[in-house]
Every structure is written in C-alpha cells, then in structure tokens.
Design an enzyme around this catalytic site. Structure first.
Site, PDB file in Angstrom:
ATOM      1  N   ASP A 177      25.414  23.687 -24.282  1.00 49.64           N
ATOM      2  CA  ASP A 177      24.580  23.244 -23.164  1.00 49.64           C
ATOM      3  C   ASP A 177      24.967  24.006 -21.904  1.00 49.64           C
ATOM      4  O   ASP A 177      26.146  24.298 -21.689  1.00 49.64           O
ATOM      5  CB  ASP A 177      24.737  21.745 -22.938  1.00 49.64           C
ATOM      6  N   GLU A 236      26.181  15.121 -16.308  1.00 51.13           N
ATOM      7  CA  GLU A 236      26.129  16.312 -17.154  1.00 51.13           C
ATOM      8  C   GLU A 236      27.073  17.412 -16.682  1.00 51.13           C
ATOM      9  O   GLU A 236      27.696  18.080 -17.495  1.00 51.13           O
ATOM     10  CB  GLU A 236      24.699  16.869 -17.229  1.00 51.13           C
TER      11      GLU A 236
END
Length: 144
Positions: free
Chosen positions: A67, A53
C-alpha cells in the site's frame, strides 16, 4: 566547478526521490475541501482514514501489503509497481508517495466510487474505516 563534480552532483540529484510531505490534519482537510472538492460531510472520515493509514505522511509505504501514500492505495488493484502506469487507477504506485496528492485523490475517488457501487459505502475500501465510522468530528474540529 570541474566537470566531474558537476556530473557527480547531477547523478546524486537523479537518485533522490521526490519530496514527501507530512500534512497537518487541518491542512489536509482544507486541501481536500478547497483544492479537490471533497464534500464537507465526508472530510472528518477522510482525515481519520489518512491518520490511521499513514499518519498524514505522503511517503508511507507498507512493504507487506504493498500500500502506498497518504491513503495507502493498494498495488494489488489500483496501481502498477513498475515504471509504467497501470491497473484501475492507471498510475505508478511510487507516484502516490510524493508531496503531490492530486494523483492520490484521483485514485481515491475511483476507489470510493467502486466501493460505493459494490457495497453502498465508498469508505469500505479502507480497512481503517472501521475506526472512523463514528465520532470522527474531532479530526476536523477547528479547521474551518
């Protein structure tokens, strides 16, 4: 120091963002285990997710998806993108991009619990989980 210099320096300090941190994989694994009580058997998956991520960078921000942080928490459902805490984690998204991961962890635990309830697998809340389903032991090898 002349007053004008003092006010200028103070102004610049107010413009700076909180410090971010790039964790090492073992450093993150130990923090998740010892500071936040993550189960030992889940650590390789959490560290793998953080790797894919954000490359363990707490300042990570995806402008396309919205995000935020080391676990890339979505502003669609979980945090507010303004100055007032909101959405399911009752948090301001930018707070997920500093060096303090306590709020990230609190939100991640909510996301995990909600996905556990909905799908039976809490990790389904992260798209990168597909890359972290199998053989992730190397993410915590030598850490404990």
């Amino acid at each position: 120091m002349p007053p004008s210099t003092f006010f200028f320096v103070t102004f610049l300090l107010c413009l700076t963002t909180p410090e971010a941190k790039v964790f090492g994989r073992c450093e993150l694994a130990r923090a998740l285990r010892y500071n936040y009580g993550f189960p030992l058997d889940q650590l390789p998956t959490w560290v793998c997710i953080a790797n894919y991520e954000s490359l363990y960078d707490t300042s990570a921000f995806n402008r396309v998806s919205g995000d935020h942080g080391i676990f890339q928490i979505s502003q669609l459902c979980w945090c507010s993108d303004d100055k007032h805490p909101g959405k399911n984690c009752n948090a301001v998204c930018s707070k997920f991009r500093d060096d303090d991961i306590a709020d990230d962890v609190a939100c991640v635990k909510k996301i995990f619990a909600e996905n556990e309830r909905l799908s039976g697998d809490g990790f389904d809340g992260w798209m990168t989980y597909q890359s972290c389903r199998d053989n992730v032991g190397e993410f915590t090898t030598g850490c404990f």
